[in-house]
Scaffold this motif. Structure first.
Motif, PDB file in Angstrom:
ATOM      1  N   GLU A  69       0.900  -1.115  -0.010  1.00 33.62           N
ATOM      2  CA  GLU A  69      -0.092   0.225   0.074  1.00 33.62           C
ATOM      3  C   GLU A  69       0.974   1.225   0.080  1.00 33.62           C
ATOM      4  O   GLU A  69       1.916   1.113   0.496  1.00 33.62           O
ATOM      5  N   HIS A  70       0.395   2.241  -0.516  1.00 35.72           N
ATOM      6  CA  HIS A  70       1.046   3.559  -0.545  1.00 35.72           C
ATOM      7  C   HIS A  70       1.103   4.145   0.882  1.00 35.72           C
ATOM      8  O   HIS A  70       0.235   3.678   1.631  1.00 35.72           O
ATOM      9  N   LYS A 126       3.751   1.708  -9.578  1.00 37.25           N
ATOM     10  CA  LYS A 126       2.597   1.615  -8.472  1.00 37.25           C
ATOM     11  C   LYS A 126       2.148   0.451  -7.965  1.00 37.25           C
ATOM     12  O   LYS A 126       1.825   0.235  -6.806  1.00 37.25           O
ATOM     13  N   ALA A 129       6.705  -3.508  -5.553  1.00 38.44           N
ATOM     14  CA  ALA A 129       7.137  -2.975  -4.361  1.00 38.44           C
ATOM     15  C   ALA A 129       8.646  -3.456  -3.893  1.00 38.44           C
ATOM     16  O   ALA A 129       8.676  -4.433  -4.526  1.00 38.44           O
ATOM     17  N   LEU A 138       7.487  -1.163   0.228  1.00 39.05           N
ATOM     18  CA  LEU A 138       6.972   0.232  -0.554  1.00 39.05           C
ATOM     19  C   LEU A 138       7.028   0.155  -2.010  1.00 39.05           C
ATOM     20  O   LEU A 138       7.815  -0.136  -2.738  1.00 39.05           O
ATOM     21  N   PRO A 139       5.938   0.567  -2.486  1.00 39.38           N
ATOM     22  CA  PRO A 139       5.649   0.700  -3.979  1.00 39.38           C
ATOM     23  C   PRO A 139       6.963   1.564  -4.807  1.00 39.38           C
ATOM     24  O   PRO A 139       7.370   2.489  -4.101  1.00 39.38           O
ATOM     25  N   ASP A 141       7.259   3.535  -7.293  1.00 41.70           N
ATOM     26  CA  ASP A 141       6.644   4.975  -7.538  1.00 41.70           C
ATOM     27  C   ASP A 141       7.037   5.742  -6.345  1.00 41.70           C
ATOM     28  O   ASP A 141       7.477   6.981  -6.345  1.00 41.70           O
ATOM     29  N   GLN A 142       6.895   5.281  -5.121  1.00 40.89           N
ATOM     30  CA  GLN A 142       7.150   5.961  -3.750  1.00 40.89           C
ATOM     31  C   GLN A 142       8.721   5.969  -3.621  1.00 40.89           C
ATOM     32  O   GLN A 142       9.146   7.047  -2.994  1.00 40.89           O
ATOM     33  N   GLU A 145       9.490   9.036  -5.400  1.00 39.44           N
ATOM     34  CA  GLU A 145       8.871  10.380  -4.654  1.00 39.44           C
ATOM     35  C   GLU A 145      10.037  10.485  -3.412  1.00 39.44           C
ATOM     36  O   GLU A 145      10.226  11.715  -3.272  1.00 39.44           O
TER      37      GLU A 145
END
Length: 165
Positions: A69-70, A126, A129, A138-139, A141-142, A145
């Motif tokens: 999950e994000h 997305k 992970a 952690l995905p 894409d994060q 970020e």
């Protein structure tokens, strides 16, 4: 240009601007024994970016990647949240030249962007992970970020260190 590309570019530009006019002594000065110098902060960013690149590569190579999950990664931006750097990302205590660190930063960013550039369908970031030492699964894409949020956090630290010299 994707939003994350813009954020990565703007953050790196700001970092390079902050260190461009710093002299060797100021760059390597530790204001306190248990605090990093500006050079060490930058070296930590180089190491972290290499680790982020590797994490994304490992995540993309997994046959059965874990779902995740994000997470609320923005709390990294708030420096009142103290976060201990994992041992693996601790910088060298050796002195650095600004130009040397700038080259290391450029090399690590180029490798990071090369990996992202090889991904045709960015939406996979997305859903795939990789394990993060602080956030757990952690995905990807994060991870991207988090890279610029982490760098922004340390830019603020560098600005503080420059004001103390």
């Amino acid at each position: 240009m994707d939003k994350w590309e813009e954020n990565l570019g703007n953050t790196r530009e700001q970092l390079l601007h902050e260190i461009s006019s710093v002299g060797f002594d100021e760059f390597n000065r530790r204001v306190e024994l248990n605090k990093w110098s500006i050079a060490q902060v930058c070296h930590h960013l180089v190491i972290s970016e290499k680790l982020f690149t590797k994490a994304i590569m490992v995540g993309l190579e997994q046959k059965n990647p874990p779902e995740a999950e994000h997470m609320p990664v923005h709390f990294v931006s708030d420096r009142s949240n103290k976060i201990q750097a994992p041992k693996i990302s601790e910088p060298s205590s050796e002195p650095f030249q600004v130009l040397q660190i700038t080259q290391l930063l450029n090399d690590s960013r180029n490798k990071f962007m090369d990996i992202l550039g090889q991904i045709d369908d960015k939406s996979v970031l997305k859903v795939i992970a990789a394990k993060h030492p602080i956030f757990g699964c952690l995905p990807l894409d994060q991870w991207v970020e988090l890279l610029y949020l982490h760098e922004q956090r340390h830019i603020e630290q560098i600005i503080d260190l420059k004001s103390l010299c």
